[in-house]
Write a protein that holds these residues in place. Sequence first.
Motif, short mmCIF file in Angstrom:
data_model
loop_
_atom_site.label_atom_id
_atom_site.label_comp_id
_atom_site.label_asym_id
_atom_site.label_seq_id
_atom_site.Cartn_x
_atom_site.Cartn_y
_atom_site.Cartn_z
N LYS A 1 -83.63 -170.49 11.98
CA LYS A 1 -83.32 -169.32 11.15
C LYS A 1 -84.49 -169.01 10.21
N SER A 2 -85.05 -170.04 9.61
CA SER A 2 -86.18 -169.86 8.71
C SER A 2 -87.39 -169.28 9.45
N LEU A 3 -87.66 -169.80 10.64
CA LEU A 3 -88.77 -169.29 11.44
C LEU A 3 -88.56 -167.83 11.83
N ARG A 4 -87.33 -167.49 12.21
CA ARG A 4 -87.04 -166.08 12.57
C ARG A 4 -87.31 -165.16 11.40
N GLU A 5 -86.90 -165.59 10.19
CA GLU A 5 -87.14 -164.76 9.01
C GLU A 5 -88.63 -164.57 8.75
N LYS A 6 -89.40 -165.65 8.88
CA LYS A 6 -90.84 -165.56 8.65
C LYS A 6 -91.51 -164.73 9.74
N LEU A 7 -91.09 -164.91 10.97
CA LEU A 7 -91.67 -164.13 12.07
C LEU A 7 -91.31 -162.67 11.96
N LYS A 8 -90.11 -162.36 11.46
CA LYS A 8 -89.71 -160.97 11.29
C LYS A 8 -90.66 -160.28 10.33
N PHE A 9 -91.05 -160.96 9.26
CA PHE A 9 -92.00 -160.42 8.31
C PHE A 9 -93.34 -160.14 9.00
N GLU A 10 -93.80 -161.09 9.80
CA GLU A 10 -95.07 -160.92 10.51
C GLU A 10 -94.98 -159.78 11.51
N VAL A 11 -93.87 -159.66 12.20
CA VAL A 11 -93.69 -158.59 13.18
C VAL A 11 -93.69 -157.24 12.48
N ASP A 12 -93.05 -157.16 11.31
CA ASP A 12 -93.04 -155.91 10.56
C ASP A 12 -94.46 -155.48 10.20
N SER B 1 -97.19 -156.33 11.82
CA SER B 1 -97.86 -155.96 13.08
C SER B 1 -97.44 -154.57 13.55
N VAL B 2 -96.16 -154.26 13.43
CA VAL B 2 -95.66 -152.95 13.83
C VAL B 2 -96.27 -151.86 12.95
N LYS B 3 -96.35 -152.11 11.66
CA LYS B 3 -96.96 -151.14 10.75
C LYS B 3 -98.42 -150.90 11.12
N TRP B 4 -99.15 -151.98 11.37
CA TRP B 4 -100.56 -151.86 11.75
C TRP B 4 -100.69 -151.09 13.06
N ALA B 5 -99.83 -151.39 14.04
CA ALA B 5 -99.89 -150.73 15.34
C ALA B 5 -99.61 -149.24 15.20
N ARG B 6 -98.65 -148.88 14.38
CA ARG B 6 -98.33 -147.45 14.16
C ARG B 6 -99.52 -146.72 13.54
N GLN B 7 -100.13 -147.36 12.55
CA GLN B 7 -101.29 -146.73 11.90
C GLN B 7 -102.44 -146.56 12.89
N THR B 8 -102.69 -147.57 13.68
CA THR B 8 -103.77 -147.51 14.66
C THR B 8 -103.49 -146.45 15.70
N TYR B 9 -102.26 -146.38 16.17
CA TYR B 9 -101.88 -145.37 17.16
C TYR B 9 -102.03 -143.97 16.57
N SER B 10 -101.64 -143.80 15.32
CA SER B 10 -101.76 -142.51 14.65
C SER B 10 -103.22 -142.08 14.56
N ILE B 11 -104.09 -143.01 14.20
CA ILE B 11 -105.52 -142.71 14.11
C ILE B 11 -106.07 -142.34 15.48
N LEU B 12 -105.67 -143.08 16.50
CA LEU B 12 -106.11 -142.80 17.86
C LEU B 12 -105.69 -141.40 18.31
N LYS B 13 -104.43 -141.05 18.08
CA LYS B 13 -103.94 -139.73 18.46
C LYS B 13 -104.68 -138.63 17.70
N LYS B 14 -104.95 -138.87 16.41
CA LYS B 14 -105.66 -137.89 15.60
C LYS B 14 -107.06 -137.66 16.16
N ARG B 15 -107.75 -138.74 16.51
CA ARG B 15 -109.10 -138.62 17.07
C ARG B 15 -109.09 -137.92 18.42
N GLN B 16 -108.09 -138.23 19.24
CA GLN B 16 -107.99 -137.57 20.55
C GLN B 16 -107.75 -136.08 20.39
#
Length: 71
Positions: A35-46, A48-63
């Motif tokens: 349970k503790s690991l899932r909570e910590k990994l959820k934070f890390e995944v959040d 990563s998802v935020k970073w991926a969204r920002q990167t995708y947004s920048i990519l789409k803007k450049r395209q």
Amino acid sequence: MKDQRIEKIAAFAVSITKVLVIIYLAIVEVFKIGKSLREKLKFEVDISVKWARQTYSILKKRQSERKVAGV
């Protein structure tokens, strides 16, 4: 003689009970750690998802900028 046999059976029952309690406590600890690991990994995944969204947004803007520029 009968008392010795009863004593051995009781000692065996107590030993089995101790082993079962130890196994139960180990399983409980494993679930707590999971349970503790899932909570910590959820934070890390959040993050990563935020970073991926920002990167995708920048990519789409450049395209779209390249498309408008005709490159």
